[in-house]
Design a protein around this motif. Structure first.
Motif, PDB file in Angstrom:
ATOM      1  N   GLU A 241      27.351 -16.560  39.689  1.00  0.00           N
ATOM      2  CA  GLU A 241      26.939 -17.650  39.900  1.00  0.00           C
ATOM      3  C   GLU A 241      26.390 -17.717  41.398  1.00  0.00           C
ATOM      4  O   GLU A 241      26.591 -16.807  42.150  1.00  0.00           O
ATOM      5  CB  GLU A 241      27.559 -19.082  39.641  1.00  0.00           C
ATOM      6  CG  GLU A 241      28.130 -19.101  38.062  1.00  0.00           C
ATOM      7  CD  GLU A 241      28.879 -20.372  37.923  1.00  0.00           C
ATOM      8  OE1 GLU A 241      29.379 -20.443  38.716  1.00  0.00           O
ATOM      9  OE2 GLU A 241      29.158 -20.561  36.746  1.00  0.00           O
ATOM     10  N   ALA A 242      25.625 -18.905  41.643  1.00  0.00           N
ATOM     11  CA  ALA A 242      24.991 -18.979  42.824  1.00  0.00           C
ATOM     12  C   ALA A 242      26.223 -18.615  44.131  1.00  0.00           C
ATOM     13  O   ALA A 242      25.664 -17.579  45.030  1.00  0.00           O
ATOM     14  CB  ALA A 242      24.392 -20.325  43.403  1.00  0.00           C
ATOM     15  N   GLU A 243      27.003 -19.285  44.228  1.00  0.00           N
ATOM     16  CA  GLU A 243      28.010 -19.206  45.458  1.00  0.00           C
ATOM     17  C   GLU A 243      28.426 -17.643  45.286  1.00  0.00           C
ATOM     18  O   GLU A 243      28.664 -16.895  46.546  1.00  0.00           O
ATOM     19  CB  GLU A 243      29.038 -19.976  45.427  1.00  0.00           C
ATOM     20  CG  GLU A 243      29.941 -20.048  46.614  1.00  0.00           C
ATOM     21  CD  GLU A 243      29.392 -20.452  47.905  1.00  0.00           C
ATOM     22  OE1 GLU A 243      29.614 -19.792  48.890  1.00  0.00           O
ATOM     23  OE2 GLU A 243      28.263 -21.043  47.838  1.00  0.00           O
ATOM     24  N   ASN A 244      29.005 -16.952  44.155  1.00  0.00           N
ATOM     25  CA  ASN A 244      29.568 -15.770  44.227  1.00  0.00           C
ATOM     26  C   ASN A 244      28.499 -14.828  44.432  1.00  0.00           C
ATOM     27  O   ASN A 244      28.808 -13.671  45.146  1.00  0.00           O
ATOM     28  CB  ASN A 244      30.046 -15.265  42.552  1.00  0.00           C
ATOM     29  CG  ASN A 244      31.458 -16.222  42.445  1.00  0.00           C
ATOM     30  OD1 ASN A 244      32.047 -16.636  43.416  1.00  0.00           O
ATOM     31  ND2 ASN A 244      31.974 -16.431  41.090  1.00  0.00           N
ATOM     32  N   PHE A 245      27.104 -15.143  44.040  1.00  0.00           N
ATOM     33  CA  PHE A 245      26.098 -14.233  44.168  1.00  0.00           C
ATOM     34  C   PHE A 245      25.791 -13.982  45.803  1.00  0.00           C
ATOM     35  O   PHE A 245      25.513 -12.918  46.173  1.00  0.00           O
ATOM     36  CB  PHE A 245      25.044 -14.646  43.523  1.00  0.00           C
ATOM     37  CG  PHE A 245      23.543 -13.706  43.645  1.00  0.00           C
ATOM     38  CD1 PHE A 245      23.568 -12.600  43.041  1.00  0.00           C
ATOM     39  CD2 PHE A 245      22.657 -14.334  44.501  1.00  0.00           C
ATOM     40  CE1 PHE A 245      22.607 -11.771  42.961  1.00  0.00           C
ATOM     41  CE2 PHE A 245      21.511 -13.280  44.364  1.00  0.00           C
ATOM     42  CZ  PHE A 245      21.658 -12.056  43.761  1.00  0.00           C
ATOM     43  N   LYS A 246      25.955 -15.236  46.792  1.00  0.00           N
ATOM     44  CA  LYS A 246      25.995 -15.010  48.170  1.00  0.00           C
ATOM     45  C   LYS A 246      26.970 -14.117  48.584  1.00  0.00           C
ATOM     46  O   LYS A 246      26.844 -13.481  49.530  1.00  0.00           O
ATOM     47  CB  LYS A 246      25.623 -16.591  48.647  1.00  0.00           C
ATOM     48  CG  LYS A 246      24.463 -17.332  48.222  1.00  0.00           C
ATOM     49  CD  LYS A 246      24.476 -18.754  48.691  1.00  0.00           C
ATOM     50  CE  LYS A 246      23.273 -19.369  48.198  1.00  0.00           C
ATOM     51  NZ  LYS A 246      23.284 -20.869  48.724  1.00  0.00           N
ATOM     52  N   ILE A 247      28.137 -14.556  48.173  1.00  0.00           N
ATOM     53  CA  ILE A 247      29.336 -13.829  48.778  1.00  0.00           C
ATOM     54  C   ILE A 247      29.199 -12.153  48.355  1.00  0.00           C
ATOM     55  O   ILE A 247      29.041 -11.385  49.217  1.00  0.00           O
ATOM     56  CB  ILE A 247      30.799 -14.335  48.141  1.00  0.00           C
ATOM     57  CG1 ILE A 247      30.994 -15.832  48.592  1.00  0.00           C
ATOM     58  CG2 ILE A 247      31.847 -13.479  48.449  1.00  0.00           C
ATOM     59  CD1 ILE A 247      32.073 -16.596  48.011  1.00  0.00           C
TER      60      ILE A 247
END
Length: 678
Positions: free
Chosen positions: A236-242
């Motif tokens: 998802e968005a947050e994991n994708f950024k990490i």
């Protein structure tokens, strides 16, 4: 030493291929962006397919470009404007007011006390107005700082005074004074007012740059050993950024130290494997191309050109990587060689680029599909409309593919990057550059395309006009052979345009001595009657050599000269050979045999059959279906027994199909009809 040099000379072609291979591998690896490769592939909105991922190192979570741009925009919108205070102007204004009042007093009756009061009030008003100063123009920002005596003084929006506001302030302050003839004093002060706060662009920009430099490009830290994502969890968005932050950190760290050499080694091995596949394909399935160093160089040059263009785009702005017209590669190769080779080289090039482009799976999928569409739709590129239609279909495939991947990644059709549609259109427009590129490659590598073949087939060209003037019978014969050969080529799937052009020029050597060939003899006088058979045979045989020389002088492509060289193969000039045998017992066949070589392609084999059949058909006195059938069978059988087709990649089935077409065409030429019963 001599044997060693002889071996080097014999194997120079193979040595050149080794050299080309090594140089190509080195250049491709050199073109690649200098960075490691993250060992995990992931996409937003799709499950994590690997084991649980724990942070291997401490790293910062990096902000996205959109977040950074938003912060920069916010700072720019709320920036502070700096103005510098010029104190000398206040003194100048006071002097001007004092002089103005003196002139005013001189024209009116004022007591000494009234004059002192008016001067004091005027100076007080000026001090009040210039306590902050008069701005050059109304500031565009709500945050203002005035630099006065090396001291920064904030100014509230309500205290902004430009020249017009200052004049209104004069009127407001004098309205409460008890001085007589107030309007005159007001006029003197308003006329004397000057701007003394000037916008300092350099200081404002310097302060803005300082604010922008304080922006943090990270937001939080991830400690080593922390669980980033579990197996099967959706990215998802947050994991994708990490994950993206970890990828950048990993790739930058990976390239440092001794890792550099291992990465270079890895890239070199992978690229070498891909190019080995190309050599094996050429060796096994396109051996005639493999043997031709010029054509091999041409193929590798196109691969290097596309790799260079794509890697440069990745280094500068990877968002526009689809702007590189990669489909030019299969277009060009199909035009000069064939569809299968064009697609194979395109797929190998896409695999190489998959090492360096972002979202490699998406890129490889889209480019492979686009390459297949290019091969399936691009045909007869000498027709301009066909190229436009093909390019339109390629562009449509890119757009549809982008829509599909966006829907998979985002789960909706929101936040579509419309600028990518412009990139796809640009890709299509650049693909149209294939036409001039083909022309340049023809001149650079000595190849020939359908466009050039179409130009050469024009019977109004200089060489064909000359043939028509000097040897009209030969010209007519060439036209007939061209029609026969073209029909036969269409039947077996050979290059009909190539064989037609080859047929038009195959007998240009007869221009040197046209009357020695029966089709050009308009009287009963035959010059061969006065010559010995051996000399007559030499004249007949020499038309091949002379044709090659004429073709070279007129800059005909080598592929067309091949038809001149091979259209008689190594056959005998049978008539004069038999005539010589009547005169002497022992006759050397080599004196009556064409120098060759024998045909080495379907097209040259078709021309040999068509030429022999058309020329010999002139001797038919009462042609019937049966006579024509036996006649064609006899001529082609004789050529096969003479081993003229051993080097041509033409099958027995295809030869039978060619004979069938030749019989049908000769039947049409002689206007044979079915005999109806009376």
């Amino acid at each position: 030493m001599g044997k060693a040099l002889d071996n080097v000379y014999k194997h120079q072609s193979l040595a050149y291929k080794y050299f080309l291979y090594l140089i190509s591998v080195a250049l491709i690896v050199f073109f690649f962006p200098k960075g490691g490769k993250f060992k995990y592939e992931f996409q937003k909105g799709k499950p994590w397919q690997y084991e649980n991922l724990y942070a291997p190192i401490d790293f910062s979570i990096k902000k996205s470009q959109e977040e950074i741009a938003q912060e920069q925009l916010s700072i720019r919108n709320s920036k502070t404007d700096y103005y510098t205070f010029d104190g000398s102007i206040v003194t100048t204004v006071k002097n001007d007011v004092q002089k103005g009042l003196e002139q005013w007093f001189a024209t009116n009756t004022f007591t000494a006390r009234q004059q002192r009061d008016a001067l004091k009030i005027g100076m007080d008003v000026i001090d009040n107005i210039y306590s902050l100063g008069v701005f050059e123009n109304h500031p565009g920002s709500n945050s203002i700082i005035v630099v006065r005596n090396n001291e920064a003084v904030p100014v509230a929006p309500s205290d902004f005074l430009d020249l017009e506001s200052a004049k209104r302030r004069v009127s407001a302050e004098l309205s409460h004074s008890a001085i007589e003839n107030r309007i005159g004093l007001e006029s003197v002060i308003q006329t004397s007012l000057r701007i003394n706060l000037f916008y300092d662009e350099a200081l404002t920009e310097s302060a803005l740059e300082q604010e922008l430099s304080r922006i943090s490009y990270t937001r939080g830290e991830v400690s080593q050993g922390r669980l980033i994502i579990a197996k099967g969890e959706v990215v998802e968005a947050e994991n994708f950024k990490i994950l993206n932050s970890l990828k950048e950190e990993y790739e930058s760290e990976l390239w440092r130290g001794n890792n550099y050499y291992y990465i270079i080694l890895g890239y070199t091995i992978l690229v070498a494997l891909v190019l080995i596949m190309l050599f094996l394909f050429l060796k096994r399935y396109r051996n005639e191309i493999f043997k031709n160093n010029n054509k091999v160089t041409f193929i590798f040059f196109n691969i290097l050109l596309m790799v260079l263009a794509t890697t440069l785009m990745v280094k500068n702005n990877e968002s526009y990587v689809y702007g590189v017209p990669l489909c030019i590669l299969p277009l060009v190769l199909k035009n000069f060689f064939d569809a299968r080779l064009g697609l194979f080289v395109h797929v190998l090039t896409v695999l190489i680029l998959g090492f360096v482009v972002p979202n490699s799976f998406e890129y490889i999928f889209l480019q492979t599909i686009a390459g297949i569409v290019t091969i399936l739709t691009a045909s007869e590129l000498y027709k301009r409309a066909n190229l436009f239609i093909s390019v339109g279909q390629i562009t449509l495939i890119y757009i549809i593919g982008y829509f599909a991947f966006h829907a998979i990644h985002e789960g909706n059709l929101e936040n579509i990057e419309w600028i990518l549609f412009g990139v796809f259109v640009l890709n299509g427009l650049l693909t149209l550059f294939a036409q001039p590129l083909i022309y340049m490659f023809e001149k650079l590598f000595g190849l020939i395309s359908d466009v050039s073949l179409l130009e050469l087939s024009d019977t109004n060209s200089k060489l064909l006009k000359e043939l028509s003037d000097k040897a009209p019978g030969t010209f007519h014969h060439s036209l007939q052979v061209a029609n026969l050969a073209e029909a036969a080529a269409n039947e077996i799937g050979a290059n009909a345009m190539l064989v037609r052009v080859g047929a038009l020029y195959h007998d240009v050597g007869k221009m040197e001595k046209p009357t020695f060939f029966t089709e050009n003899q308009v009287t009963n006088v035959n010059p061969h009657d006065d010559l010995p058979p051996r000399e007559s045979a030499k004249i007949i045989i020499d038309h091949v050599i002379q044709g090659i020389e004429i073709a070279r002088r007129n800059n005909l492509p080598d592929r067309i000269i091949d038809f001149i060289r091979t259209h008689h193969g190594t056959t005998l000039v049978y008539y004069f050979y038999k005539k010589q045998q009547e005169m002497e017992a022992e006759v050397d066949e080599n004196d009556f045999r064409y120098p060759g070589p024998i045909p080495f392609s379907k097209e040259t084999a078709i021309l040999m059959m068509s030429d022999a059949v058309e020329a010999a058909s002139k001797s038919l006195k009462n042609p019937t279906f049966l006579v024509i059938d036996e006649f064609v069978e006899k001529i082609v059988k004789g050529q096969m027994q003479a081993n003229q087709f051993l080097n041509a990649n033409i099958t027995l089935k295809e030869i039978e199909m060619v004979k069938k077409v030749l019989k049908q065409k000769l039947t049409n030429i002689y206007h044979l009809r079915v005999e109806y019963p009376e």
